[in-house]
Design an enzyme around this catalytic site. Structure first.
Site, PDB file in Angstrom:
ATOM      1  N   GLY A  49       2.086   0.271   8.479  1.00 13.37           N
ATOM      2  CA  GLY A  49       2.938   1.440   8.274  1.00 13.37           C
ATOM      3  C   GLY A  49       3.303   1.741   6.838  1.00 13.37           C
ATOM      4  O   GLY A  49       4.271   2.467   6.595  1.00 13.37           O
ATOM      5  N   GLY A  50       2.559   1.215   5.878  1.00 13.48           N
ATOM      6  CA  GLY A  50       2.880   1.463   4.469  1.00 13.48           C
ATOM      7  C   GLY A  50       2.868   2.932   4.099  1.00 13.48           C
ATOM      8  O   GLY A  50       3.763   3.413   3.406  1.00 13.48           O
ATOM      9  N   LYS A  69     -13.011   3.910  -0.405  1.00 10.02           N
ATOM     10  CA  LYS A  69     -13.311   2.593  -0.965  1.00 10.02           C
ATOM     11  C   LYS A  69     -14.606   2.682  -1.767  1.00 10.02           C
ATOM     12  O   LYS A  69     -15.584   3.293  -1.320  1.00 10.02           O
ATOM     13  CB  LYS A  69     -13.440   1.549   0.145  1.00 10.02           C
ATOM     14  CG  LYS A  69     -12.260   1.518   1.119  1.00 10.02           C
ATOM     15  CD  LYS A  69     -10.923   1.253   0.431  1.00 10.02           C
ATOM     16  CE  LYS A  69      -9.769   1.337   1.428  1.00 10.02           C
ATOM     17  NZ  LYS A  69      -8.449   1.146   0.797  1.00 10.02           N
ATOM     18  N   SER A  87       0.828  -1.212   0.000  1.00  9.64           N
ATOM     19  CA  SER A  87       0.000   0.000   0.000  1.00  9.64           C
ATOM     20  C   SER A  87       0.859   1.258   0.000  1.00  9.64           C
ATOM     21  O   SER A  87       0.397   2.340  -0.355  1.00  9.64           O
ATOM     22  CB  SER A  87      -0.932   0.015   1.216  1.00  9.64           C
ATOM     23  OG  SER A  87      -0.198   0.221   2.412  1.00  9.64           O
ATOM     24  N   ASP A 102      -3.338   3.651  15.223  1.00  7.93           N
ATOM     25  CA  ASP A 102      -3.933   2.349  14.906  1.00  7.93           C
ATOM     26  C   ASP A 102      -3.851   1.459  16.142  1.00  7.93           C
ATOM     27  O   ASP A 102      -2.855   1.500  16.870  1.00  7.93           O
ATOM     28  CB  ASP A 102      -3.197   1.680  13.740  1.00  7.93           C
ATOM     29  CG  ASP A 102      -4.053   0.646  13.027  1.00  7.93           C
ATOM     30  OD1 ASP A 102      -4.556  -0.275  13.700  1.00  7.93           O
ATOM     31  OD2 ASP A 102      -4.231   0.750  11.803  1.00  7.93           O
ATOM     32  N   ASP A 112      -5.872   5.651   5.019  1.00 11.01           N
ATOM     33  CA  ASP A 112      -6.225   4.551   4.108  1.00 11.01           C
ATOM     34  C   ASP A 112      -6.900   3.455   4.929  1.00 11.01           C
ATOM     35  O   ASP A 112      -6.316   2.415   5.197  1.00 11.01           O
ATOM     36  CB  ASP A 112      -4.968   4.026   3.402  1.00 11.01           C
ATOM     37  CG  ASP A 112      -5.285   2.940   2.379  1.00 11.01           C
ATOM     38  OD1 ASP A 112      -6.421   2.915   1.877  1.00 11.01           O
ATOM     39  OD2 ASP A 112      -4.398   2.114   2.081  1.00 11.01           O
TER      40      ASP A 112
END
Length: 367
Positions: free
Chosen positions: A224-225, A307, A189, A241, A278
């Site tokens: 963590g992307g 989404k 991601s 998160d 995201d």
């Protein structure tokens, strides 16, 4: 030229078609769409002979959500002779008075079937380039300020030919940026945010507005992307998160992990420049969260994903973006909003929101 050729993701032809139909109508350029599911392109055929020329010039590509690239195109060359494929394509451009172009791109739609023609396209580029230069359609040297010639093969011996303007065109072949997945990125991601920065900001803007020292918040950060992209640009990140974060990211010293629900988190300090998000959640709920942060003045710029539903995807996105605009106006918030179905997006779109853009970067500096 009468046809506007638009590249899109396979499976999103209906969305791309609905969007160009609406946008062309707003510009009083009448026409109709021709498309087939999973072909990864849409043709908007204009009623007027110069309709596609008008759209290629006046409709900003970066204002379209589902189109990766577009060009004004000829009618389909459906049976190019093997002994001379160059001649008919050159003739089409001459007939349309396309001359002195600065670049040639021989492309295909982004499907597995069409990409089987990629090797042929690379070989064919050489004789086609020579033929175009011979008659003055293509300049002897590449020129980034001149129009770009596009030849798109949609099947063996079948191609559209046309042009795009360099100031209203994707710089990428087929409209697809070639990004490498970093070996130490926590998830794929990560590429989405990397592409988003390149799509919404110029290199110069990134140097100014994605620089070291700015504060950022990543809602729904695990593993963590997206945080990774902020960290590698030198930012200090609050990663929000309940799940675990990548250990290497935490070792950088640039990340503070808040174990909390992204929808309930309130930043302890309000000097945040970038907000990114995201989360797998209903798009309307994510939009409402972004609206709340904007009304509270908790950030300067945001990049977030919405989404998409299974049906009425363009309509749903349009309603959400229009509603956001109305809410910002009601709250006297000056803003800029862009939305794009990026290459690394799947069933989602990526939105860039810039609050009070005239204020610049300074007030959100790290302090």
């Amino acid at each position: 030229m009468k046809n506007l050729f638009l590249f899109c993701r396979a499976g999103y032809e209906k969305e791309c078609a609905a969007e160009i139909q609406q946008r062309a109508a707003e510009m009083n350029v009448g026409g109709f769409v021709k498309t087939t599911n999973n072909d990864a392109y849409v043709i908007y055929q204009c009623f007027e002979d110069d309709g596609a020329d008008t759209l290629a010039k006046m409709l900003p590509l970066n204002s379209l959500i589902f189109a990766r690239q577009m060009f004004a195109a000829s009618e389909l060359h459906s049976d190019l002779p093997e002994q001379d494929r160059v001649g008919p394509l050159v003739a089409s451009l001459l007939e349309a008075d396309v001359t002195k172009c600065g670049e040639l791109r021989v492309e295909t739609p982004d499907t597995n079937e069409a990409k089987e023609l990629s090797a042929f396209c690379r070989k064919f580029t050489v004789p086609l380039r020579q033929g175009l230069k011979k008659v003055g359609v293509l300049l002897d040297k590449e020129n980034g300020r001149r129009p770009i010639i596009h030849v798109c093969f949609v099947g063996p011996g079948k191609a559209y030919v046309g042009y795009s303007l360099s100031n209203n065109s994707s710089p990428h072949f087929m409209g697809i940026p070639r990004l490498r997945m970093a070996a130490d990125a926590p998830s794929r991601s990560s590429l989405k945010l990397d592409e988003a920065f390149g799509a919404f900001l110029t290199k110069e803007e990134q140097e100014m507005r994605c620089r070291s020292g700015l504060k950022a918040v990543d809602l729904g950060a695990c593993p963590g992307g997206w945080t990774y992209q902020l960290v590698r640009r030198g930012m200090m990140v609050a990663a929000v998160d309940n799940g675990p974060m990548d250990e290497k990211l935490m070792e950088t010293g640039q990340v503070k992990h808040y174990r909390a629900d992204g929808f309930r988190f309130e930043p302890p300090r309000k000097n945040i420049y970038w907000l990114v998000c995201d989360m797998v959640e209903k798009p309307s709920r994510v939009a409402e969260l972004m609206e709340a942060w904007a009304i509270n003045g908790w950030f300067k710029e945001a990049i977030f994903n919405l989404k998409l539903p299974m049906k009425s995807r363009y309509k749903e996105v349009r309603v959400i973006l229009d509603t956001m605009g109305e809410i910002f106006k009601e709250n006297e918030i000056d803003y800029r909003l862009q939305c794009k179905h990026l290459y690394h997006d799947r069933d989602e779109v990526t939105v860039h929101l810039w609050i009070f853009p005239e204020k610049g970067v300074s007030y959100a500096e790290m302090g």
